[in-house]
Design an enzyme around this catalytic site. Structure first.
Site, short mmCIF file in Angstrom:
data_model
loop_
_atom_site.label_atom_id
_atom_site.label_comp_id
_atom_site.label_asym_id
_atom_site.label_seq_id
_atom_site.Cartn_x
_atom_site.Cartn_y
_atom_site.Cartn_z
N SER A 1 -5.74 -10.05 -1.72
CA SER A 1 -4.96 -10.40 -0.53
C SER A 1 -5.25 -11.82 -0.07
O SER A 1 -4.85 -12.21 1.03
CB SER A 1 -5.31 -9.45 0.63
N GLU B 1 -3.49 2.75 1.81
CA GLU B 1 -2.98 3.29 0.55
C GLU B 1 -3.36 4.77 0.40
O GLU B 1 -2.54 5.60 0.00
CB GLU B 1 -3.56 2.49 -0.63
N CYS C 1 -6.08 -0.15 -10.77
CA CYS C 1 -5.08 -1.18 -11.07
C CYS C 1 -5.62 -2.23 -12.06
O CYS C 1 -6.71 -2.77 -11.85
CB CYS C 1 -4.68 -1.85 -9.76
N CYS D 1 4.05 -1.32 -3.91
CA CYS D 1 3.78 -1.83 -5.26
C CYS D 1 4.18 -0.79 -6.30
O CYS D 1 3.95 0.41 -6.11
CB CYS D 1 2.28 -2.14 -5.36
N HIS E 1 -8.16 4.03 4.38
CA HIS E 1 -7.40 2.89 3.83
C HIS E 1 -5.91 3.27 3.80
O HIS E 1 -5.56 4.40 3.41
CB HIS E 1 -7.91 2.58 2.43
N HIS F 1 0.82 -1.23 0.00
CA HIS F 1 0.00 0.00 0.00
C HIS F 1 0.85 1.27 0.00
O HIS F 1 0.35 2.34 -0.33
CB HIS F 1 -0.85 0.07 1.27
N ASN G 1 -11.94 -4.55 -2.58
CA ASN G 1 -11.95 -5.29 -3.85
C ASN G 1 -12.70 -6.61 -3.72
O ASN G 1 -13.31 -7.09 -4.66
CB ASN G 1 -10.53 -5.43 -4.42
S1 SF4 Z 1 -4.03 -4.33 -6.30
FE1 SF4 Z 1 -2.70 -3.57 -7.94
S2 SF4 Z 1 -1.88 -1.67 -7.13
FE2 SF4 Z 1 -2.70 -2.76 -5.39
S3 SF4 Z 1 -0.95 -3.91 -4.60
FE3 SF4 Z 1 -2.01 -5.25 -6.01
S4 SF4 Z 1 -0.96 -4.98 -7.99
FE4 SF4 Z 1 -0.42 -3.27 -6.66
#
Ligand code: SF4
Length: 342
Positions: free
Chosen positions: A283, A147, A210, A117, A145, A95, A240
């Site tokens: 995750s 991120e 993403c 990332c 969050h 994140h 997600n």
């Molecule tokens: S969802 Fe996409 S941006 Fe987020 S950690 Fe995974 S690869 Fe990276």
């Protein structure tokens, strides 16, 4: 007295009342950790394997099995840099963090291993550029969050909005920019972009949703259209994962969202379903999905499926694009505790 299959009557009654209907499992094409999460985990393992006292700043992934595995390897999760001894290694998770956190870690004499990332690094750079260019920035994301917290370190004045009811907080400005947290659903980003057209003279749109998230959503939809029921595996608060469940509903397929295999206790969930699909958030490790696939068959399967649950789960993964057992990108999975235990 005997039942229609020739079995003694009491055995037959038991079989007909406890036998399930699930004969097949289908795994969404691409599942398991996204590359960002995988890389962060690998960096932590590599540091530990090199003999460093290794910590992750915050849970590297919100999955108790993974955190436990890392703990067994000697990698500890810390909530603050103050919990890390001078000279030890601290891994920044996928994140990312605010720039001042990086600076503080270096100032404290810690070895910073940056697992941010690459896609998130790109977002951070884009934000810094937008600030420099004088845009009023709108960031589509979940306010607390990690991120988003990290991204705000690059654009402290950005306006964070999430659900549609937030959007009327967006002011009218001459020069505005829109950017997104990586895991936001693409449809929401597009809708917000259309909404912002009328609120600014100049609107710059930087699409940072993403691609891994998008592909996972497409694969989940594809599987949902082919099955009678979907099981979505991921953190309860994972945006997600929730989006995957919502997409199954859109496809008209009932979906059950669970955190892990322990949540599967009621065979009534599978009543009448012959083919069940399984997908997971970015995750969720493949091993968790495999355990869930096997459990579905054991709990809700036909007698044949129950007897062959492990093999059928293996076959379902063989048919999907992500190989079973791919938890990290490290070349030697045999060094993971789970592999060593098996
Ligand atoms: S969802 Fe996409 S941006 Fe987020 S950690 Fe995974 S690869 Fe990276």
């Amino acid at each position: 007295m005997r039942g229609s299959n020739g079995a003694p009557w009491d055995t037959w009654i038991e079989m007909t009342t406890t036998t399930g209907t699930v004969a097949e499992i289908r795994i969404a094409k691409r599942t398991g950790f996204c590359y960002g999460v995988r890389e962060a985990i690998d960096k932590a393992k590599e540091a530990r394997a090199a003999g460093k006292a290794t910590h992750t700043l915050g849970q590297v992934v919100h999955n108790e099995g993974v955190v436990r595995d890392l703990h067994q390897l000697g990698i500890e999760t810390v909530e603050t840099l103050d919990d890390v001894d001078h000279g030890a290694a601290v891994v920044i998770r996928a994140h990312g963090v605010r720039p001042d956190v990086m600076e503080r870690a270096s100032a404290r004499g810690l070895e910073v291993i940056d697992g941010t990332c690459t896609w998130v690094i790109q977002e951070q750079k884009e934000l810094a550029k937008l600030v420099e260019e004088g845009y009023t920035i709108v960031l589509l994301g979940t306010p607390k969050h990690p991120e988003v917290v990290g991204l705000l370190g690059f654009a402290p004045d950005a306006i964070v909005v999430d659900e549609e009811e937030d959007w009327d907080r967006i002011p009218r400005r001459k020069k505005m920019a829109l950017i997104s947290q990586s895991t936001q659903p693409p449809w929401k980003f597009e809708k917000l972009a259309a909404y912002m057209v009328s609120r600014s003279h100049e609107l710059k749109i930087v699409n940072t949703v993403c691609p891994v998230t998008i592909r996972r959503q497409e694969d989940t939809l594809e599987t949902a259209r082919e099955v009678d029921l979907m099981v979505v595996v991921g953190g309860r608060s994972s945006a997600n994962t929730k989006e995957l469940t919502r997409l199954c509903d859109i496809a008209g397929t009932k979906a059950v969202q669970i955190e892990n295999v322990r949540d599967l206790t009621d065979d009534a969930v599978f009543a009448g379903a012959k083919v069940v699909g399984v997908t997971g958030g970015t995750s969720t490790p493949i091993e968790d999905l495999h355990a869930v696939a096997q459990r579905i068959l054991e709990l809700g399967g036909t007698p044949e499926a129950r007897a062959n649950a492990a093999n059928l789960a293996d076959a379902a993964f063989a048919a999907a694009a992500t190989p079973a057992g791919r938890t990290t990108s490290l070349p030697s999975p045999a060094t993971t505790p789970r592999a060593l235990a098996s």
